[in-house]
Design an enzyme around this catalytic site. Structure first.
Site, mmCIF file in Angstrom:
data_model
loop_
_atom_site.group_PDB
_atom_site.id
_atom_site.type_symbol
_atom_site.label_atom_id
_atom_site.label_comp_id
_atom_site.label_asym_id
_atom_site.label_seq_id
_atom_site.Cartn_x
_atom_site.Cartn_y
_atom_site.Cartn_z
ATOM 1 N N PRO A 47 0.952 -1.163 0.041
ATOM 2 C CA PRO A 47 -0.239 -0.014 0.155
ATOM 3 C C PRO A 47 0.890 1.217 -0.046
ATOM 4 C CG PRO A 47 0.029 -1.159 2.320
ATOM 5 C CD PRO A 47 0.800 -1.938 1.481
ATOM 6 N N ASP A 86 5.673 2.340 2.439
ATOM 7 C CA ASP A 86 4.730 1.108 2.754
ATOM 8 C C ASP A 86 4.128 1.607 3.907
ATOM 9 O OD1 ASP A 86 3.500 -1.008 3.733
ATOM 10 O OD2 ASP A 86 5.365 -2.291 2.994
ATOM 11 N N HIS A 87 2.688 1.960 4.022
ATOM 12 C CA HIS A 87 2.016 2.292 4.595
ATOM 13 C C HIS A 87 1.668 1.319 5.831
ATOM 14 C CE1 HIS A 87 -0.537 5.167 6.910
ATOM 15 N NE2 HIS A 87 -1.507 5.684 5.848
ATOM 16 N N ARG A 88 1.996 0.038 5.949
ATOM 17 C CA ARG A 88 2.014 -0.966 6.726
ATOM 18 C C ARG A 88 3.033 -0.912 7.793
ATOM 19 N NH1 ARG A 88 2.743 -6.157 2.859
ATOM 20 N NH2 ARG A 88 4.312 -4.650 2.211
ATOM 21 N N VAL A 89 4.194 -0.184 7.305
ATOM 22 C CA VAL A 89 5.485 0.052 8.243
ATOM 23 C C VAL A 89 5.451 1.575 8.665
ATOM 24 C CG1 VAL A 89 7.785 0.044 8.583
ATOM 25 C CG2 VAL A 89 6.706 -1.614 7.014
#
Length: 437
Positions: free
Chosen positions: A232, A409-412
Site C-alpha cells: 500500500p 509502505d503504509h504497513r510500516v
C-alpha cells in the site's frame, strides 16, 4: 572422481540464466579461482569461478544457451588422470527444494535483506557413509564456502555438498542463500464477479518490430507489478532549498587533491546519500521491512542507489553510509556505478539494503514518485535542482529548489513518521554543515 559443474544462483531472485560464453575449453586444466564462464543473470553478466581443480572434460551447456535452470549440470570436471569414459553421467537437473516455512515478506527484490536462518547442529551423520564423504561429525567444505557460510550465518551442517565426495562448495552456499527469502504470500481469490485473470491485450496490427525480453527486464516487470499490487504505497513531497548545499559542495571540491588516493569530486547525489543516511539513523522505523510477524528494523544503514544500465536498472549499495565520510561515499558510488554498467558487480554489492534512493534530477526531471523496492519500506525520489521564485520574510526571492518525494509502505510507516523523516532530511540539506559532524 569427476564433478558436475552446476549452474550457480548468482542473485537472490535468479531461477534461470543464460550461459553467455565459456572462457575455458574442453581439455583445459582448471585451478580453483579460474574464471570458467560468463553467465547472464536477472541483474548482470557475471563471471563464474572454479572452486576445485581438474580438467574441463565436457561442456554440457554450450555458449549462448538461454533458460538454464539453477543447479542444472553445465559441464563435467575430471580429476587428475581421469578420462571422460570414467566419469559418471551428469545427474538430472534437480528441482530447487522449497524454502522452509517462515514469516513472509513481500517477494525478494534485487537487493533482498533477509535474516539468517536459525543455526543448525554443528555436526551430522553422513548417510551410508556418504553425504560429505567423511566420518561422522566432520564436514568437508572449500575455504571459500566456509567463509561465505559464516558471513551469511548459515550452518554447513544444513547444506548438501555438490563437490567431489559431497564437498560443500561456493555454488552450494549461493544456492542456499537464493532459497532463503520467504515465499510470496499466496494471492487472495478474486472477489465474486471479478475477472480471474487480466484481460488479454488487443492484437497489435500496426507495423512494428518485437524486441525479446531479457532476463533482467522480465524480473523488473514482475517485481514492479508485485510491488504496486501488494504494497500500500502513499507519497509525501517536500521542497528543499539547495543553495547552502551547493556552496558547501563547491568549497569541499576545491580542497580535493587533483589526483591520487585523497582525490574526490563530490556530486549532489553523494551529499543526498549522506543526508538520507543520517536521517535514517534518527528514524530507524523507516529503515525497515514488513513481515507477517512484525516490523524488521535494520541495524545498519545500507542505502541502495538506483543506477541505470542498458537492460534496466540495478541498485548497488553503500553499506553503513551513516558512518562514512563524504569522500568515501563519493568514491565508492563512482566505483559501484561503473562496475554496475559493465556487469561486474558482486552479489553482495547489490543484495540487501534497507532504503533506496532514485535520482532523476540530472535528467531535468522536476519531480516524480518511485515504486518501492520490496522488502524495503521506503524509497526517496529526487528531482532536479531548479531556480524558482520563493517568498522569504514576506519578500519575493530566487532560490535553487529541489522536490523530493518519499514513497512509503503504509504497513510500516504512517503519515506522521514519514513527514517527520522528510522534515529532518530537509533540515540537514538546508543546513549542510551537519553532514560534517
Amino acid at each position: 572422481m569427476s564433478t558436475n559443474i552446476l549452474m550457480p544462483a548468482l542473485s537472490p531472485t535468479m531461477t534461470e540464466g543464460t550461459l553467455s560464453r565459456w572462457l575455458k575449453k574442453e581439455g583445459e586444466t582448471v585451478k580453483a579461482g579460474d574464471v570458467l564462464a560468463e553467465i547472464e543473470t536477472d541483474k548482470a553478466t557475471m563471471e563464474v569461478e572454479a572452486v576445485d581443480e581438474g580438467v574441463l572434460g565436457k561442456i554440457i551447456v554450450p555458449d549462448g544457451t538461454t533458460g538454464v535452470q539453477i543447479n542444472a549440470p553445465i559441464a563435467v570436471l575430471l580429476a587428475e588422470g581421469e578420462t571422460l569414459s570414467d566419469a559418471a553421467p551428469p545427474a538430472a537437473t534437480p528441482a530447487p527444494p522449497p524454502p522452509p516455512p517462515q514469516p513472509s515478506a513481500p517477494s525478494p527484490a534485487p537487493q533482498t535483506a533477509t535474516a539468517p536462518p536459525p543455526p543448525a547442529p554443528a555436526t551430522r551423520k553422513a548417510p551410508n557413509g556418504a553425504g560429505n564423504g567423511a566420518a561422522e561429525g566432520r564436514i568437508f567444505a572449500s575455504p571459500l564456502a566456509r567463509r561465505m557460510a559464516e558471513q551469511a550465518g548459515l550452518s554447513l551442517a544444513s547444506l548438501k555438498g555438490s563437490g567431489p565426495n559431497g564437498r560443500i562448495v561456493k555454488a552450494d552456499v549461493e544456492a542456499a542463500l537464493a532459497r532463503a527469502p520467504a515465499p510470496t504470500p499466496a494471492a487472495k481469490a478474486p472477489a465474486a464477479g471479478a475477472p480471474s485473470a487480466a484481460p488479454a491485450l488487443a492484437a497489435i496490427t500496426a507495423p512494428h518490430r518485437l524486441v525479446p525480453h531479457t532476463t533482467m527486464r522480465r524480473v523488473i516487470a514482475r517485481r514492479l507489478t508485485e510491488s504496486k499490487q501488494t504494497i500500500p504505497h502513499f507519497y509525501l513531497s517536500v521542497e528543499v532549498a539547495l543553495d547552502a548545499l551547493l556552496k558547501l559542495r563547491a568549497d569541499l571540491n576545491s580542497r580535493s587533491a587533483k589526483d591520487g588516493p585523497g582525490a574526490f569530486k563530490l556530486s549532489v547525489n553523494d551529499l543526498i546519500i549522506k543526508a538520507a543516511a543520517l536521517t535514517l539513523a534518527r528514524f530507524p522505523r523507516v529503515n525497515a521491512s514488513y513481515t507477517e510477524e512484525g516490523i524488521v528494523e535494520y541495524e545498519d544503514v545500507d542505502i541502495s542507489v538506483a543506477v541505470a544500465i542498458p537492460d534496466g536498472l540495478i541498485t548497488p549499495i553503500i553499506r553503513r553510509a551513516d558512518q562514512k565520510g563524504l569522500a568515501v561515499i563519493s568514491n565508492e558510488m563512482k566505483d559501484l556505478a561503473e562496475r554496475a554498467k559493465s556487469g561486474k558487480l558482486k552479489l553482495e554489492e547489490f543484495q540487501g539494503g534497507g532504503f533506496s534512493i532514485s535520482n532523476l534530477g540530472m535528467f531535468g526531471i522536476s519531480e516524480f514518485s518511485a515504486v518501492i523496492n520490496p522488502p524495503q519500506a521506503a524509497i526517496l525520489a529526487v528531482g532536479a535542482g531548479e531556480k524558482r521564485p520563493v517568498v522569504r520574510e514576506g519578500a519575493l526571492a530566487i532560490a535553487t529548489m529541489m522536490t523530493c518525494t518519499l514513497s512509503v509502505d503504509h504497513r510500516v510507516i504512517d503519515g506522521v513518521l514519514g513527514a517527520g523523516w522528510l522534515s529532518a532530511f530537509k533540515g540537514i540539506i538546508e543546513d549542510p554543515l551537519s553532514l560534517m559532524l
